[in-house]
Design a protein around this motif. Structure first.
Motif, PDB file in Angstrom:
ATOM      1  N   ASP A   1      33.291 -12.630  31.883  1.00  0.00           N
ATOM      2  CA  ASP A   1      32.941 -14.051  31.989  1.00  0.00           C
ATOM      3  C   ASP A   1      33.654 -14.765  33.144  1.00  0.00           C
ATOM      4  N   GLU A   2      34.482 -14.040  33.869  1.00  0.00           N
ATOM      5  CA  GLU A   2      35.207 -14.636  34.987  1.00  0.00           C
ATOM      6  C   GLU A   2      34.474 -14.480  36.314  1.00  0.00           C
ATOM      7  N   TRP A   3      33.172 -14.312  36.254  1.00  0.00           N
ATOM      8  CA  TRP A   3      32.402 -14.095  37.484  1.00  0.00           C
ATOM      9  C   TRP A   3      32.539 -15.246  38.484  1.00  0.00           C
ATOM     10  N   PRO A   4      32.667 -16.524  38.068  1.00  0.00           N
ATOM     11  CA  PRO A   4      32.830 -17.568  39.103  1.00  0.00           C
ATOM     12  C   PRO A   4      34.103 -17.371  39.931  1.00  0.00           C
ATOM     13  N   ALA A   5      35.202 -16.981  39.287  1.00  0.00           N
ATOM     14  CA  ALA A   5      36.446 -16.738  40.027  1.00  0.00           C
ATOM     15  C   ALA A   5      36.315 -15.500  40.910  1.00  0.00           C
ATOM     16  N   ALA A   6      35.632 -14.470  40.405  1.00  0.00           N
ATOM     17  CA  ALA A   6      35.417 -13.254  41.204  1.00  0.00           C
ATOM     18  C   ALA A   6      34.570 -13.578  42.435  1.00  0.00           C
ATOM     19  N   LYS A   7      33.568 -14.408  42.248  1.00  0.00           N
ATOM     20  CA  LYS A   7      32.711 -14.818  43.368  1.00  0.00           C
ATOM     21  C   LYS A   7      33.520 -15.600  44.400  1.00  0.00           C
TER      22      LYS A   7
ATOM     23  N   ALA B   1      30.705  -8.706  38.140  1.00  0.00           N
ATOM     24  CA  ALA B   1      31.931  -8.861  37.345  1.00  0.00           C
ATOM     25  C   ALA B   1      31.863  -8.024  36.070  1.00  0.00           C
ATOM     26  N   ALA B   2      30.736  -8.049  35.392  1.00  0.00           N
ATOM     27  CA  ALA B   2      30.603  -7.276  34.149  1.00  0.00           C
ATOM     28  C   ALA B   2      30.765  -5.782  34.404  1.00  0.00           C
ATOM     29  N   GLY B   3      30.325  -5.309  35.563  1.00  0.00           N
ATOM     30  CA  GLY B   3      30.412  -3.888  35.890  1.00  0.00           C
ATOM     31  C   GLY B   3      31.794  -3.417  36.285  1.00  0.00           C
ATOM     32  N   ALA B   4      32.742  -4.346  36.446  1.00  0.00           N
ATOM     33  CA  ALA B   4      34.104  -3.973  36.842  1.00  0.00           C
ATOM     34  C   ALA B   4      35.153  -4.633  35.952  1.00  0.00           C
TER      35      ALA B   4
ATOM     36  N   GLY C   1      37.623  -2.731  30.021  1.00  0.00           N
ATOM     37  CA  GLY C   1      36.804  -1.947  29.096  1.00  0.00           C
ATOM     38  C   GLY C   1      35.801  -1.042  29.781  1.00  0.00           C
ATOM     39  N   VAL C   2      35.464  -1.330  31.035  1.00  0.00           N
ATOM     40  CA  VAL C   2      34.559  -0.471  31.796  1.00  0.00           C
ATOM     41  C   VAL C   2      35.372   0.735  32.248  1.00  0.00           C
ATOM     42  N   LYS C   3      34.818   1.934  32.082  1.00  0.00           N
ATOM     43  CA  LYS C   3      35.605   3.146  32.340  1.00  0.00           C
ATOM     44  C   LYS C   3      35.422   3.749  33.728  1.00  0.00           C
ATOM     45  N   ASP C   4      34.424   3.305  34.495  1.00  0.00           N
ATOM     46  CA  ASP C   4      34.203   3.924  35.804  1.00  0.00           C
ATOM     47  C   ASP C   4      34.440   2.979  36.971  1.00  0.00           C
ATOM     48  N   ARG C   5      34.909   1.775  36.677  1.00  0.00           N
ATOM     49  CA  ARG C   5      35.155   0.783  37.725  1.00  0.00           C
ATOM     50  C   ARG C   5      36.017  -0.320  37.130  1.00  0.00           C
ATOM     51  N   GLN C   6      36.957  -0.805  37.927  1.00  0.00           N
ATOM     52  CA  GLN C   6      37.837  -1.848  37.433  1.00  0.00           C
ATOM     53  C   GLN C   6      38.244  -2.764  38.571  1.00  0.00           C
ATOM     54  N   GLN C   7      38.091  -4.082  38.362  1.00  0.00           N
ATOM     55  CA  GLN C   7      38.607  -5.049  39.323  1.00  0.00           C
ATOM     56  C   GLN C   7      39.904  -5.598  38.766  1.00  0.00           C
ATOM     57  N   VAL C   8      40.954  -5.483  39.564  1.00  0.00           N
ATOM     58  CA  VAL C   8      42.293  -5.930  39.185  1.00  0.00           C
ATOM     59  C   VAL C   8      42.622  -7.151  40.024  1.00  0.00           C
TER      60      VAL C   8
END
Length: 196
Positions: A25-31, A66-69, A72-79
């Motif tokens: 749900d943090e996609w606005p900050a990621a954008k 954002a949802a894809g990273a 809980g996602v196991k193949d991609r992570q945004q830190v």
């Protein structure tokens, strides 16, 4: 994985920053952070995307990204490095590449590995230890959660600032390289993490 609670060695309150995986749900900050990164003076060397293209993307694109990273996602992570006021100061993304799959710049991956991409720290936050904390968390996630055997990244041969940081962190060149997409006269150099 829990937020990094280890104190940072750098001064200036960097220890107060939280290093953690993003939530979907943090996609606005990621954008916002990605658009800031794409306006950096060396963005043309660091990213394979342009600000002009990214700013035109609909919100659905940013939600999906954002949802894809997210945690809980196991193949991609945004830190991200989150300031005490909630503002994101920097980020790195870990992509998990399976053994036998096609590599980022061609070839076949020989082992399951983490590939660090989209590295960015806001200019006013650089040199304070945030990049080190982001990388430490990302590498730990890649090894302990994703179970990778190797961690790598690519750096444009013209991006000396980034290369110097990667070397300080423990990455070494493998001798492998690939043409920069859209600029075949330039090379992306592969670096792999040793030790740590």
């Amino acid at each position: 994985m829990e937020p990094d609670e280890r104190p940072a060695a750098a001064e200036g309150g960097v220890a107060a920053y939280t290093i953690r995986s993003i939530r979907a749900d943090e996609w606005p900050a990621a954008k916002e952070l990605r658009l800031a990164a794409l306006q950096d003076p060396v963005a043309h060397l660091a990213f394979l995307e342009t600000y002009e293209r990214a700013v035109e993307q609909p919100d659905s694109f940013w939600r999906e990204r954002a949802a894809g990273a997210a945690e809980g996602v196991k193949d991609r992570q945004q830190v991200v490095a989150e300031a005490p006021d909630g503002r994101w100061a920097g980020s790195v993304v870990v992509l998990v590449e399976e053994a036998g799959s096609e590599g980022a710049f061609g070839g076949v991956n020989l082992v399951r590995q983490g590939h660090l991409v989209a590295v960015y720290v806001r200019p006013g936050e650089r040199g304070r230890g945030l990049a080190e904390r982001l990388f430490a968390y990302a590498v730990e996630w890649a090894r302990e959660v994703a179970g990778v055997e190797r961690v790598r990244l690519f750096v444009d041969e013209r991006n000396g600032r980034a290369e110097a940081f990667y070397r300080r962190f423990g990455f070494v060149p493998t001798g492998e390289s690939a043409p920069v997409p859209g600029d075949p006269g330039a090379r992306e150099l592969e670096f792999v993490l040793v030790g740590n």
